[in-house]
Motif scaffolding. Structure first.
Motif, PDB file in Angstrom:
ATOM      1  N   ILE A   7     -13.091  -4.376  38.589  1.00 33.12           N
ATOM      2  CA  ILE A   7     -12.922  -5.524  37.535  1.00 33.12           C
ATOM      3  C   ILE A   7     -13.502  -6.608  37.788  1.00 33.12           C
ATOM      4  CG2 ILE A   7     -11.428  -6.370  35.922  1.00 33.12           C
ATOM      5  CD1 ILE A   7      -9.375  -3.649  36.381  1.00 33.12           C
ATOM      6  N   ALA A   8     -13.059  -6.933  38.988  1.00 26.82           N
ATOM      7  CA  ALA A   8     -13.427  -8.433  39.568  1.00 26.82           C
ATOM      8  C   ALA A   8     -15.187  -8.753  39.518  1.00 26.82           C
ATOM      9  CB  ALA A   8     -12.683  -8.734  40.919  1.00 26.82           C
ATOM     10  N   GLY A   9     -15.654  -7.346  40.355  1.00 26.50           N
ATOM     11  CA  GLY A   9     -16.920  -7.195  40.448  1.00 26.50           C
ATOM     12  C   GLY A   9     -18.050  -7.525  39.056  1.00 26.50           C
ATOM     13  N   ILE A  10     -17.449  -6.840  37.894  1.00 31.89           N
ATOM     14  CA  ILE A  10     -18.052  -6.960  36.869  1.00 31.89           C
ATOM     15  C   ILE A  10     -17.861  -8.400  36.333  1.00 31.89           C
ATOM     16  CG2 ILE A  10     -17.993  -6.287  34.308  1.00 31.89           C
ATOM     17  CD1 ILE A  10     -16.894  -3.357  35.278  1.00 31.89           C
ATOM     18  N   GLY A  11     -16.568  -9.014  36.476  1.00 33.67           N
ATOM     19  CA  GLY A  11     -16.243 -10.528  35.956  1.00 33.67           C
ATOM     20  C   GLY A  11     -17.214 -11.313  36.789  1.00 33.67           C
ATOM     21  N   SER A  12     -17.386 -11.026  38.130  1.00 31.23           N
ATOM     22  CA  SER A  12     -18.259 -11.978  38.942  1.00 31.23           C
ATOM     23  C   SER A  12     -19.565 -12.031  38.547  1.00 31.23           C
ATOM     24  CB  SER A  12     -18.044 -11.743  40.373  1.00 31.23           C
ATOM     25  OG  SER A  12     -18.812 -12.425  41.272  1.00 31.23           O
ATOM     26  N   GLY A  13     -20.207 -10.798  38.241  1.00 33.55           N
ATOM     27  CA  GLY A  13     -21.388 -10.709  37.761  1.00 33.55           C
ATOM     28  C   GLY A  13     -21.902 -11.391  36.603  1.00 33.55           C
ATOM     29  N   LEU A  14     -20.874 -11.275  35.586  1.00 32.60           N
ATOM     30  CA  LEU A  14     -21.189 -11.850  34.225  1.00 32.60           C
ATOM     31  C   LEU A  14     -21.109 -13.361  34.224  1.00 32.60           C
ATOM     32  CD1 LEU A  14     -19.168  -9.242  32.010  1.00 32.60           C
ATOM     33  CD2 LEU A  14     -21.703  -9.494  32.161  1.00 32.60           C
ATOM     34  N   ILE A  15     -20.134 -13.802  35.095  1.00 29.66           N
ATOM     35  CA  ILE A  15     -19.960 -15.369  35.043  1.00 29.66           C
ATOM     36  C   ILE A  15     -21.010 -16.298  35.616  1.00 29.66           C
ATOM     37  CG2 ILE A  15     -18.681 -15.651  37.148  1.00 29.66           C
ATOM     38  CD1 ILE A  15     -16.722 -17.383  35.619  1.00 29.66           C
ATOM     39  N   ASN A  16     -21.831 -15.722  36.463  1.00 28.34           N
ATOM     40  CA  ASN A  16     -22.648 -16.675  37.174  1.00 28.34           C
ATOM     41  C   ASN A  16     -23.766 -17.329  36.258  1.00 28.34           C
ATOM     42  OD1 ASN A  16     -21.855 -17.226  40.049  1.00 28.34           O
ATOM     43  ND2 ASN A  16     -22.060 -14.946  40.055  1.00 28.34           N
ATOM     44  N   PRO A  17     -24.568 -16.626  35.469  1.00 25.33           N
ATOM     45  CA  PRO A  17     -25.590 -17.163  34.562  1.00 25.33           C
ATOM     46  C   PRO A  17     -24.984 -18.214  33.784  1.00 25.33           C
ATOM     47  CG  PRO A  17     -25.908 -14.921  34.925  1.00 25.33           C
ATOM     48  CD  PRO A  17     -24.648 -15.221  35.253  1.00 25.33           C
ATOM     49  N   PRO A  18     -23.805 -17.983  32.846  1.00 27.16           N
ATOM     50  CA  PRO A  18     -23.508 -18.995  31.941  1.00 27.16           C
ATOM     51  C   PRO A  18     -22.963 -20.200  32.735  1.00 27.16           C
ATOM     52  CG  PRO A  18     -21.939 -17.021  31.912  1.00 27.16           C
ATOM     53  CD  PRO A  18     -23.313 -16.527  32.811  1.00 27.16           C
ATOM     54  N   ILE A  19     -22.488 -20.074  33.819  1.00 25.12           N
ATOM     55  CA  ILE A  19     -21.864 -21.236  34.460  1.00 25.12           C
ATOM     56  C   ILE A  19     -23.069 -22.147  34.841  1.00 25.12           C
ATOM     57  CG2 ILE A  19     -21.079 -22.083  36.744  1.00 25.12           C
ATOM     58  CD1 ILE A  19     -18.879 -20.104  37.122  1.00 25.12           C
ATOM     59  N   SER A  20     -24.107 -21.656  35.156  1.00 25.38           N
ATOM     60  CA  SER A  20     -25.431 -22.340  35.538  1.00 25.38           C
ATOM     61  C   SER A  20     -26.149 -22.848  34.266  1.00 25.38           C
ATOM     62  CB  SER A  20     -26.461 -21.648  36.326  1.00 25.38           C
ATOM     63  OG  SER A  20     -25.842 -21.069  37.520  1.00 25.38           O
ATOM     64  N   ASN A  21     -25.931 -22.144  33.027  1.00 23.36           N
ATOM     65  CA  ASN A  21     -26.454 -22.745  31.879  1.00 23.36           C
ATOM     66  C   ASN A  21     -25.757 -23.794  31.440  1.00 23.36           C
ATOM     67  OD1 ASN A  21     -28.312 -22.310  29.599  1.00 23.36           O
ATOM     68  ND2 ASN A  21     -26.545 -21.454  28.722  1.00 23.36           N
ATOM     69  N   LEU A  22     -24.525 -23.703  31.434  1.00 21.95           N
ATOM     70  CA  LEU A  22     -23.590 -24.847  30.963  1.00 21.95           C
ATOM     71  C   LEU A  22     -23.669 -26.008  31.881  1.00 21.95           C
ATOM     72  CD1 LEU A  22     -20.265 -22.741  30.140  1.00 21.95           C
ATOM     73  CD2 LEU A  22     -21.564 -24.031  28.443  1.00 21.95           C
ATOM     74  N   ALA A  23     -23.922 -25.857  33.219  1.00 22.18           N
ATOM     75  CA  ALA A  23     -23.970 -27.120  34.032  1.00 22.18           C
ATOM     76  C   ALA A  23     -25.171 -27.917  33.769  1.00 22.18           C
ATOM     77  CB  ALA A  23     -23.957 -26.552  35.381  1.00 22.18           C
ATOM     78  N   ILE A  24     -26.149 -27.240  33.462  1.00 24.05           N
ATOM     79  CA  ILE A  24     -27.409 -28.261  33.333  1.00 24.05           C
ATOM     80  C   ILE A  24     -27.861 -28.175  31.843  1.00 24.05           C
ATOM     81  CG2 ILE A  24     -28.597 -27.440  35.264  1.00 24.05           C
ATOM     82  CD1 ILE A  24     -30.409 -25.499  34.080  1.00 24.05           C
ATOM     83  N   GLY A  25     -27.142 -27.358  31.122  1.00 23.61           N
ATOM     84  CA  GLY A  25     -27.686 -27.483  29.556  1.00 23.61           C
ATOM     85  C   GLY A  25     -26.816 -28.400  28.736  1.00 23.61           C
ATOM     86  N   THR A  26     -25.826 -28.929  29.451  1.00 29.31           N
ATOM     87  CA  THR A  26     -24.869 -29.925  28.709  1.00 29.31           C
ATOM     88  C   THR A  26     -25.029 -31.478  28.769  1.00 29.31           C
ATOM     89  OG1 THR A  26     -23.130 -29.527  30.246  1.00 29.31           O
ATOM     90  CG2 THR A  26     -23.157 -28.221  28.122  1.00 29.31           C
ATOM     91  N   VAL A  27     -25.918 -31.762  29.940  1.00 31.94           N
ATOM     92  CA  VAL A  27     -26.091 -32.875  30.277  1.00 31.94           C
ATOM     93  C   VAL A  27     -27.742 -33.506  30.053  1.00 31.94           C
ATOM     94  CG1 VAL A  27     -24.687 -32.662  32.305  1.00 31.94           C
ATOM     95  CG2 VAL A  27     -27.163 -32.354  32.528  1.00 31.94           C
TER      96      VAL A  27
END
Length: 529
Positions: A375-395
């Motif tokens: 369960i955590a492995g799936i969550g970890s894989g899914l979360i990385n791209p949107p974190i990066s996208n939000l970090a650079i896409g909201t500034v």
């Protein structure tokens, strides 16, 4: 005789430059996960305590976190190729010194040197790709770069397990040396020098010093809780935590007044950016920092070797690798907020399900961790791209580089904080549980004085010795002839498992809090591009 067109030669060198960049990135990220499976072997060989073992990880992550933004800025000013090669050289030298270390102090100092090198390699690798490739080729190159990132994280536990089992813990560091030499040669030949001519020609020493003070005092204060004679009420611990808070306040106030801040606190006025930073911090604090303790449980309590442990952990890392690209393809169809919140929720549930640990030290009992790993492995894989996208896409576009750096810093802060916090809680709970159980023992020959001696010996041995039933520790040698020694061993084992269950639940709470905050903070309207 055919003549090589200069344009064709330049195009070919581009891809060799990508190979060089990926080799450097691979080394930096491999050392994040490969070390976890080697920790028990390092502890046994160098005879260190629990705190010393924590520094094997935190010396790397701390130096990485506090120097990452500064090395990126130096690359913009003096040349990304120059700083990238410097990073590889420093990392390779640090790896050699790690392998040659004969005591824990030397090893931890060498790990800090590795962290300094990694802080140049990791962020500058992406900057070099952006400067080298354009258009469709840039997308392909970044895709390969991302794949290498996932591969390094994914194979780390198994690769480390093979090396530790068949060669020794030193080999996990020596393996970086030939890779580093090849990467330097390739970089020298293939990478084109690039700079940011608009970058400020100065380094923010104020920000660097105050942020370093904040991070070091926070982590050192938490780790000091583990030291014999200390607890959460110790003046030394409170002084360090107080200095840490003061340094953070000074850092924030000072950065707000500077024209060229190291990390601009104003970006946190953007709710979605704040949400992405919280997600990055909680991901590493709630999940990746926990791998340190899970490795000790698998090897110490269940008695697995490094390779067996690596094979078990790859269940988590492989799923994280596989679901990363899927998440990337979903970002155009599902909002980043939904992806982040669902991923964080999966991580919180997965980590909590790991808390049903077995008190039976049969290696087959590791299976209770498998649902959580999945369960955590799936969550970890899914979360990385949107974190990066939000970090650079909201500034603003001109702040994208800084935002990416701040996201990376949040991750490293999470790892260092989590390892130190869980270590402090585990040590405190272990000592408390052992003390309570020894005091309740009833035996005519076990006087109050004798009980105090036993408690002192087990406390000095620490949670790692507790995990393996006090085997081979000098502190407990004098009690091995005691008819109650088997009882002491079982008390220590049980206290270790109870303490580990507690920190797993705390990790789940950290991820749960992160889920709620992301749900509240992240907004679609904050995305600029």
């Amino acid at each position: 005789m055919s003549v090589i067109n200069p344009a064709e030669k330049a195009a070919e060198k581009k891809w060799w430059a990508l190979v060089a960049v990926c080799l450097g990135l691979f080394m930096a990220l491999l050392d994040v996960t490969i070390v976890n499976v080697a920790l028990p072997a390092i502890q046994s060989d160098l005879q260190t305590d629990f705190s010393g073992l924590e520094w094997v990880l935190n010396a790397y992550t701390l130096v990485f976190a506090v120097t990452l933004v500064t090395t990126s800025r130096l690359g913009d000013i003096f040349g990304r190729k120059t700083l990238f090669m410097f990073g590889i050289a420093v990392f390779t030298i640090g790896s050699l010194l790690c392998g040659l270390s004969s005591n824990i102090t030397t090893l931890n100092l060498s790990r800090g040197i590795q962290g300094l090198g990694a802080s140049a390699m990791s962020p500058l690798s992406l900057a070099i790709i952006s400067a080298t490739f354009s258009g469709k080729q840039r997308g392909i190159a970044i895709g390969i770069w991302g794949g290498v990132s996932g591969l390094a994280t994914g194979i780390g536990p198994v690769f480390g397990g093979i090396l530790v089992k068949h060669i020794g813990w030193e080999s996990i560091f020596y393996v970086n040396i030939p890779v580093g030499i090849v990467a330097i040669i390739l970089s020298l030949w293939a990478i084109r020098q690039s700079k940011d001519e608009s970058a400020a020609r100065r380094i923010n020493l104020f920000g660097f010093i105050t942020f370093t003070t904040f991070m070091f005092c926070l982590i050192y204060g938490l780790i000091q809780v583990n030291q014999e004679g200390n607890d959460w009420t110790s003046p030394e611990v409170w002084w360090l935590l107080g200095i840490s808070i003061l340094a953070l306040v000074v850092f924030i106030v000072g950065e707000l007044r500077l024209k060229h801040p190291m990390l601009d606190p104003r970006l946190f006025k953007i709710p979605s950016f704040t949400g992405s930073a919280i997600a990055a911090f909680c991901l590493n604090a709630g999940m990746y920092a926990l791998l340190f303790n899970l490795s000790i449980y698998l090897q110490g309590f269940l008695g697995m070797d490094a390779l067996e442990t690596g094979i078990k952990l790859i269940t988590f890392t492989a799923l994280a690798l596989l679901f990363g690209p899927l998440s990337g393809s979903l970002m155009g169809k599902i909002s980043p907020k939904r992806l982040v919140v669902v991923s964080m929720l999966l991580l919180s549930i997965g980590v909590y399900s790991m808390s049903f640990l077995s008190y039976n030290h049969d290696p087959a009992k590791w299976i209770v961790l498998l649902p959580g790993f999945i369960i955590a492995g799936i969550g970890s894989g899914l979360i990385n791209p949107p974190i990066s996208n939000l970090a650079i896409g909201t500034v603003p576009v001109q702040r994208a580089g800084m935002a990416s750096g701040m996201s990376n810093v949040a991750r490293q802060m999470g790892s260092a904080f989590g390892i130190a916090l869980y270590g402090a809680i585990l040590s405190s709970r272990f000592t408390s549980l052992v003390t309570d159980k020894i005091k309740t023992l009833h035996d005519d020959q076990l006087t109050e004085s004798a009980k105090a001696q036993v408690i002192q010996a087990i406390e000095s041995a620490g949670p790692i010795a507790g995990s393996n039933g006090l085997a081979g520790m000098e502190y407990t040698a004098i009690f091995q002839q005691d008819p109650l020694f088997e009882t002491y061993r079982e008390i220590a084992r049980t206290a270790f498992v109870d303490g580990t269950i507690d920190i797993i639940k705390i990790a789940s709470v950290i991820l749960g809090i992160g889920t709620v905050l992301c749900l509240v903070l992240i907004r679609r309207k904050d995305l600029r591009y």
